[in-house]
Motif scaffolding. Structure first.
Motif, PDB file in Angstrom:
ATOM      1  N   MET A   1       9.040  46.468  34.463  1.00 65.34           N
ATOM      2  CA  MET A   1       9.764  47.739  34.325  1.00 65.34           C
ATOM      3  C   MET A   1      10.917  47.749  35.325  1.00 65.34           C
ATOM      4  SD  MET A   1       6.699  50.555  34.089  1.00 65.34           S
ATOM      5  CE  MET A   1       6.357  50.305  35.851  1.00 65.34           C
ATOM      6  N   ASP A   2      11.954  48.493  34.967  1.00 66.92           N
ATOM      7  CA  ASP A   2      13.015  48.699  35.937  1.00 66.92           C
ATOM      8  C   ASP A   2      12.638  49.862  36.855  1.00 66.92           C
ATOM      9  OD1 ASP A   2      13.331  50.938  34.395  1.00 66.92           O
ATOM     10  OD2 ASP A   2      15.201  50.295  33.456  1.00 66.92           O
ATOM     11  N   LEU A   3      13.557  50.246  37.701  1.00 67.29           N
ATOM     12  CA  LEU A   3      13.247  51.287  38.669  1.00 67.29           C
ATOM     13  C   LEU A   3      13.097  52.669  38.042  1.00 67.29           C
ATOM     14  CD1 LEU A   3      15.608  50.176  41.595  1.00 67.29           C
ATOM     15  CD2 LEU A   3      13.141  49.794  41.353  1.00 67.29           C
ATOM     16  N   ASP A   4      13.534  52.824  36.797  1.00 69.98           N
ATOM     17  CA  ASP A   4      13.399  54.103  36.106  1.00 69.98           C
ATOM     18  C   ASP A   4      12.146  54.171  35.238  1.00 69.98           C
ATOM     19  OD1 ASP A   4      15.766  54.945  37.208  1.00 69.98           O
ATOM     20  OD2 ASP A   4      16.960  54.080  35.568  1.00 69.98           O
ATOM     21  N   GLY A   5      11.380  53.098  35.183  1.00 67.35           N
ATOM     22  CA  GLY A   5      10.159  53.087  34.387  1.00 67.35           C
ATOM     23  C   GLY A   5      10.353  52.563  32.980  1.00 67.35           C
TER      24      GLY A   5
ATOM     25  N   ASP B   1      -5.280  62.134  25.595  1.00 67.10           N
ATOM     26  CA  ASP B   1      -5.972  63.010  26.528  1.00 67.10           C
ATOM     27  C   ASP B   1      -5.791  62.591  27.983  1.00 67.10           C
ATOM     28  OD1 ASP B   1      -7.343  60.689  26.107  1.00 67.10           O
ATOM     29  OD2 ASP B   1      -9.347  61.595  26.252  1.00 67.10           O
ATOM     30  N   ARG B   2      -5.067  61.484  28.245  1.00 62.79           N
ATOM     31  CA  ARG B   2      -4.875  61.012  29.620  1.00 62.79           C
ATOM     32  C   ARG B   2      -3.388  60.851  29.946  1.00 62.79           C
ATOM     33  NH1 ARG B   2      -9.438  58.425  32.094  1.00 62.79           N
ATOM     34  NH2 ARG B   2     -11.298  58.540  30.775  1.00 62.79           N
ATOM     35  N   ILE B   3      -2.527  61.555  29.240  1.00 65.43           N
ATOM     36  CA  ILE B   3      -1.094  61.398  29.497  1.00 65.43           C
ATOM     37  C   ILE B   3      -0.730  61.905  30.889  1.00 65.43           C
ATOM     38  CG2 ILE B   3       1.187  62.217  28.795  1.00 65.43           C
ATOM     39  CD1 ILE B   3       0.284  62.074  25.921  1.00 65.43           C
ATOM     40  N   ASP B   4      -1.255  63.039  31.286  1.00 55.41           N
ATOM     41  CA  ASP B   4      -0.936  63.579  32.612  1.00 55.41           C
ATOM     42  C   ASP B   4      -1.437  62.660  33.717  1.00 55.41           C
ATOM     43  OD1 ASP B   4       0.197  65.715  31.313  1.00 55.41           O
ATOM     44  OD2 ASP B   4      -1.618  66.963  31.458  1.00 55.41           O
ATOM     45  N   GLU B   5      -2.661  62.171  33.566  1.00 56.72           N
ATOM     46  CA  GLU B   5      -3.221  61.283  34.596  1.00 56.72           C
ATOM     47  C   GLU B   5      -2.408  60.002  34.690  1.00 56.72           C
ATOM     48  OE1 GLU B   5      -7.392  58.855  35.579  1.00 56.72           O
ATOM     49  OE2 GLU B   5      -7.259  60.240  33.851  1.00 56.72           O
ATOM     50  N   ASN B   6      -2.054  59.382  33.521  1.00 56.78           N
ATOM     51  CA  ASN B   6      -1.278  58.144  33.542  1.00 56.78           C
ATOM     52  C   ASN B   6       0.131  58.375  34.086  1.00 56.78           C
ATOM     53  OD1 ASN B   6      -3.362  56.601  32.520  1.00 56.78           O
ATOM     54  ND2 ASN B   6      -2.760  56.904  30.388  1.00 56.78           N
ATOM     55  N   ALA B   7       0.712  59.562  33.816  1.00 56.06           N
ATOM     56  CA  ALA B   7       2.038  59.863  34.380  1.00 56.06           C
ATOM     57  C   ALA B   7       1.972  59.945  35.901  1.00 56.06           C
ATOM     58  CB  ALA B   7       2.574  61.170  33.788  1.00 56.06           C
ATOM     59  N   ARG B   8       0.920  60.533  36.411  1.00 56.14           N
ATOM     60  CA  ARG B   8       0.753  60.598  37.863  1.00 56.14           C
ATOM     61  C   ARG B   8       0.604  59.209  38.467  1.00 56.14           C
ATOM     62  NH1 ARG B   8      -3.496  60.335  40.961  1.00 56.14           N
ATOM     63  NH2 ARG B   8      -4.916  60.442  39.158  1.00 56.14           N
ATOM     64  N   LEU B   9      -0.184  58.357  37.806  1.00 53.49           N
ATOM     65  CA  LEU B   9      -0.353  56.996  38.317  1.00 53.49           C
ATOM     66  C   LEU B   9       0.944  56.208  38.240  1.00 53.49           C
ATOM     67  CD1 LEU B   9      -3.852  56.129  36.731  1.00 53.49           C
ATOM     68  CD2 LEU B   9      -3.353  56.695  39.120  1.00 53.49           C
TER      69      LEU B   9
ATOM     70  N   GLN C   1       3.136  57.204  41.103  1.00 54.28           N
ATOM     71  CA  GLN C   1       2.601  56.555  42.306  1.00 54.28           C
ATOM     72  C   GLN C   1       3.011  55.085  42.331  1.00 54.28           C
ATOM     73  OE1 GLN C   1      -1.632  57.049  42.674  1.00 54.28           O
ATOM     74  NE2 GLN C   1      -1.822  55.534  44.303  1.00 54.28           N
ATOM     75  N   GLU C   2       3.010  54.443  41.155  1.00 57.70           N
ATOM     76  CA  GLU C   2       3.396  53.035  41.080  1.00 57.70           C
ATOM     77  C   GLU C   2       4.879  52.852  41.379  1.00 57.70           C
ATOM     78  OE1 GLU C   2       3.672  49.598  37.587  1.00 57.70           O
ATOM     79  OE2 GLU C   2       2.385  51.356  37.309  1.00 57.70           O
ATOM     80  N   LEU C   3       5.742  53.733  40.799  1.00 54.75           N
ATOM     81  CA  LEU C   3       7.171  53.610  41.043  1.00 54.75           C
ATOM     82  C   LEU C   3       7.523  53.908  42.489  1.00 54.75           C
ATOM     83  CD1 LEU C   3       8.556  55.308  37.793  1.00 54.75           C
ATOM     84  CD2 LEU C   3       8.414  52.863  38.324  1.00 54.75           C
TER      85      LEU C   3
ATOM     86  N   THR D   1       3.810  44.397  36.504  1.00 63.91           N
ATOM     87  CA  THR D   1       2.429  44.874  36.425  1.00 63.91           C
ATOM     88  C   THR D   1       1.599  43.860  35.635  1.00 63.91           C
ATOM     89  OG1 THR D   1       3.200  47.158  36.407  1.00 63.91           O
ATOM     90  CG2 THR D   1       0.921  46.749  35.701  1.00 63.91           C
ATOM     91  N   SER D   2       0.440  43.483  36.193  1.00 66.48           N
ATOM     92  CA  SER D   2      -0.526  42.620  35.484  1.00 66.48           C
ATOM     93  C   SER D   2      -1.727  43.476  35.094  1.00 66.48           C
ATOM     94  CB  SER D   2      -0.973  41.452  36.365  1.00 66.48           C
ATOM     95  OG  SER D   2      -1.647  41.916  37.510  1.00 66.48           O
ATOM     96  N   MET D   3      -2.190  43.309  33.849  1.00 73.64           N
ATOM     97  CA  MET D   3      -3.268  44.124  33.323  1.00 73.64           C
ATOM     98  C   MET D   3      -4.396  43.207  32.816  1.00 73.64           C
ATOM     99  SD  MET D   3      -3.161  47.078  30.360  1.00 73.64           S
ATOM    100  CE  MET D   3      -2.730  45.933  29.044  1.00 73.64           C
TER     101      MET D   3
END
Length: 859
Positions: free
Chosen positions: A350-354, A387-395, A398-400, A442-444
């Protein structure tokens, strides 16, 4: 001017104009194009020249191959026709002979003459045989006069004759001729001389009944030798092969030691009728010309090739450098692509803007989205669960911001089909060559299976702990070097608490033993031994009495490696107090049963004992009355009085000896093992049994081998077994009312050595009574089973228990003379401590032939 001269002049003028035009065209071309033409021109010339040479060579080679192939086909078909006509002609002659044999117009002698003439005129036939319907050879003739049968065994072993139950070519051809009622050719096989042959069997049918076959054997090598024309054999090689491509015969012999497996360039194969059945006639041909290229053409090619190499040397050098650079670039690109495609870990940049700028194949495979559907996307991403969009946006924020934990973050990922899985993501910054951050990598990793296994392990550990806690036995694990109690289940904690003192009690150590974990210079009894060998030893079992609990435990010890690698000792202690008490009570009951059995035996012998005591008491009474009368009449001398008193004393001693013997047998005493001699046990048992034997008028012979080793037994118990067996034999003989000649018992004691028992001493009691029924032998040792009307059924059962308690064996069997039972034999063995010498069996046989003691007891 003639027409020919005019034509030559016109051609010369045309060529001159063409040269001038080519010269002007060449001058007008730019230098770069001229360089290309200079490089391409020689290549075109060499290619055209090579194409012309190859075309000419190909044309000449094909023409030669076609000519040689046609010749090979003609020769092969000619040989096939020759062989087919020969086999058909022979078949017609053999059908005529078979017809005469079926009509019985020809006897064996006439057939022998016809077979001899037939073989003499046809050298390809090795034998002719007349077989009947049972495959027996009635008559026949061999082409080789030294070939024949010396015996019926040779006929049975001959592979050229059909044998019932065998699967050979002759048997299969015989069966087909019998079923089809027409001439049948067999498959090729090797005869007893190693030559390839095949058979033709003509069925013999008389009145629509199969009566046999006329067997004719052909030599394949002789067929090729006599029916392949010499000119054909000189041009081509003719071979006969089977359906498995094995060579059976050939017109050309292989040289010894030379490899002939090289396949010929020209091959033509045809079936071999009417024999058929897998036989093929193969013709092989070779090219006759050595080569088509002359020396002049060779040197022309060399000169042109050298000129071309000299002209293109510079161009090739330049092209080689360019090819090397291009190959390195392609290799590096392919390596990076292969590394990305082979990874099971998904990669996302990802770039710096996500914004997603890169995904690898593993990431696409995990999420189910294609690369085009992901690159360029901004949050929320399509693989985020709704159902996890808010949680993933927060993470993601935090990642950026660069605040992702080093151990990664666990997230839920949704595939394109709507299914979800657990994943762990690790984030690292992307740095360009100038040292500036351009984005995030990011590695998954899919952790669904690992999470499931972890949950299963936790559940399995919980179930295992529940089982251990529910055991009635105590389970404890102690660290050997440190003396730390690593595990204790509920039973251990209930009996010994939570410290290691209980483990030490069960292990047989001092209860106040102190372990010093920090004292590294201390050593235990297992120091220096390999851990693997200690853990490989099986569990040791022993009984331990724990005084504070007043309990007996069966303790099993085993060494194992604990989860942290330390050597540990595991003890499993089972409370056996109740079992030991039951065993003690059983032993007391067995002792009482033995005493009761002896008392019952004496009760059964009461009349015999009374009769035995009556004789010395009557004698004492008579002696006393006689002495009283003679003393009263003053008619006895002092010497006669002393003699009469001595006789009275001997009779009294005889009665006392009987009473002492009975008293020592029936008195209650503790069982004790002691060194005893078999001879003394036998003498005591025979002396006591003699009372009953004399009453029943039964004789006994005793055989005891010399130099028997001592036994470690209870003499009274073994004497009780012998007395019971002797009494039973005497009762069986007396009850059957046998004559005096069969009223005998034999007691024999000899050493034996068997693979199962080793060195033993065998006691056997043999009688000449009526024997035992088989149903009685099957239930002989059952408790409370008896064939006597007043028997209790505990005698033989108790005898067997006594013998087995001494680690011996007891058995019973009837003695037969033909099918008649002539007696019964009871035997039991007792082990000896000393090893038996190799000549023990010889000693036993000598003891059987030469008895050491022989006593006969009869009334």
């Amino acid at each position: 001017m003639t027409p020919a001269t005019a034509a030559r002049t016109g051609i010369g003028a045309t060529l001159a104009r063409l040269r001038r035009w080519l010269g002007r065209w060449w001058i007008l071309q730019p230098a770069a194009r001229q360089d290309r033409f200079v490089t391409i021109g020689p290549l075109v010339s060499v290619l055209l020249f090579l194409a012309a040479i190859i075309s000419a060579f190909w044309y000449l080679r094909n023409e030669e191959i076609e000519r040689e192939t046609e010749s090979l086909k003609r020769d092969t078909e000619l040989v096939q026709q020759q062989l087919r006509l020969t086999l058909i002609e022979n078949q017609e002659q053999l059908l005529r002979i078979a017809t005469e044999l079926s009509r019985r117009e020809t006897d064996i002698d006439e057939f022998d003459g016809q077979a001899a003439a037939f073989i003499r005129d046809r050298p390809v036939i090795t034998q002719i045989a007349w077989l009947d319907a049972d495959r027996r050879r009635r008559a026949g003739r061999f082409a080789n006069p030294f070939r024949g049968y010396a015996s019926a065994a040779d006929v049975a072993a001959d592979p050229t004759l059909p044998q019932p139950g065998q699967d050979n070519p002759a048997e299969r051809a015989f069966a087909r001729a019998r079923d089809l009622r027409q001439p049948v050719y067999s498959r090729a096989y090797l005869d007893d001389t190693g030559s390839a042959v095949f058979q033709m069997q003509v069925p013999l049918v008389a009145r629509n009944t199969f009566v046999g076959t006329l067997l004719v054997e052909y030599s394949i090598e002789s067929l090729l030798r006599h029916y392949v024309p010499p000119d054909v054999a000189g041009r081509h090689r003719m071979e006969v092969i089977d359906d498995q491509r094995r060579l059976l015969a050939s017109t050309v012999k292989s040289m010894p030691g030379r490899d002939e497996t090289r396949r010929a360039p020209l091959i033509y194969e045809l079936p071999l009728p009417p024999a058929g059945d897998g036989l093929l006639l193969r013709g092989e041909g070779y090219r006759t010309s050595a080569g088509l290229i002359s020396n002049t053409l060779f040197w022309m090619v060399v000169a042109l090739s050298g000129l071309t190499v000299w002209m293109l040397l510079g161009s090739w050098r330049h092209l080689r450098r360019r090819a090397q650079i291009q190959a390195a670039l392609v290799q590096e690109t392919n390596f990076r692509r292969a590394m990305e495609n082979s990874m099971l870990t998904g990669m996302r940049a990802m770039d710096l803007d996500g914004r997603i700028t890169y995904v690898n194949a593993a990431f696409c495979a995990m999420t189910g989205f294609s690369e085009s559907a992901l690159i360029g996307r901004m949050p929320p991403y399509p693989y985020w669960p709704p159902d996890r969009i808010d949680e993933n946006a927060r993470l993601l924020q935090q990642e950026l911001a660069g605040r992702s934990p080093a151990g990664g973050i666990e997230v839920r990922v949704m595939r394109k089909d709507g299914s979800e899985f657990d994943a762990r993501m690790y984030v690292s910054p992307l740095i360009d060559p100038r040292g500036q951050q351009t984005g995030w990598m990011t590695s998954m990793t899919n952790i669904t299976e690992a999470k499931r296994i972890r949950d299963q392990l936790s559940a399995s550990h919980e179930r295992f702990t529940t089982v251990l806690e529910g055991l009635d036995a105590s389970v404890s694990v102690l660290s050997v070097p440190q003396g730390e109690l690593l595990f204790a289940n509920r039973s251990y904690r209930l009996w010994f608490g939570a410290d290691a003192a209980g483990h030490a009690l069960l292990a047989g150590e001092a209860p106040d033993a102190v372990y010093l974990p920090d004292a590294e210079d201390l050593s235990d009894g297992l120091s220096g031994l390999p851990t693997e060998q200690i853990m490989a030893n099986g569990a040791e079992s022993r009984e331990v009495f724990v005084a504070p609990l007043q309990k007996w435990f069966d303790v099993r010890a085993r060494y194992l490696q604990w989860t942290d690698g330390r050597l540990a000792q595991m003890l499993i202690a089972t409370d056996i107090t109740a079992r030991l008490r039951a065993e003690a009570q059983a032993a007391q009951q067995a002792e009482k049963a033995q005493v009761a059995s002896r008392l019952v035996t004496m009760g059964e012998m009461a009349s015999s004992v009374a009769h035995e005591l009556n004789q010395p008491l009557t004698a004492i009474t008579n002696y006393c009355n006689g002495m009283v009368s003679r003393v009263a009449a003053d008619a006895i001398a002092k010497g006669d009085l002393i003699a009469a008193l001595q006789k009275t004393a001997r009779q009294a001693e005889r009665a006392a000896q009987v009473i002492r013997r009975i008293r020592s047998f029936v008195r209650k005493s503790e069982p004790q093992r002691q060194a005893a001699q078999a001879r003394q046990i036998v003498e005591d048992a025979v002396e006591l049994a003699g009372i009953e034997l004399r009453r029943r008028n039964v004789a006994i012979q005793t055989y005891v081998a010399q130099r028997l080793p001592p036994l470690r037994v209870d003499p009274i118990l073994i004497e009780q077994v012998l007395l019971n067996l002797l009494k039973n034999s005497a009762e069986a003989i007396d009850t059957a009312g046998l004559p005096a000649a069969r009223r005998n018992i034999e007691l024999r004691v000899v050493p034996r050595h068997t693979p199962d028992e080793g060195g033993v001493i065998e006691f056997s009691v043999t009688d000449m009574g009526p024997g035992l029924p088989q149903e009685v032998i099957a239930r002989l040792y059952e408790a409370f089973f008896s064939t006597k009307a007043e028997g209790l059924g505990i005698g033989l059962s108790l005898c067997r228990s006594i013998v087995e308690s001494h680690r011996g064996r007891m058995r019973a069997q009837n003695l037969y003379n033909g099918e008649a039972v002539v007696g019964c034999r009871f035997a039991f063995t007792l082990p000896v401590d000393l090893p038996l010498r190799p000549d023990a069996e010889g000693a036993a046989d000598a003891a059987t032939r030469t008895p050491t003691s022989n006593s006969t007891i009869a009334s």
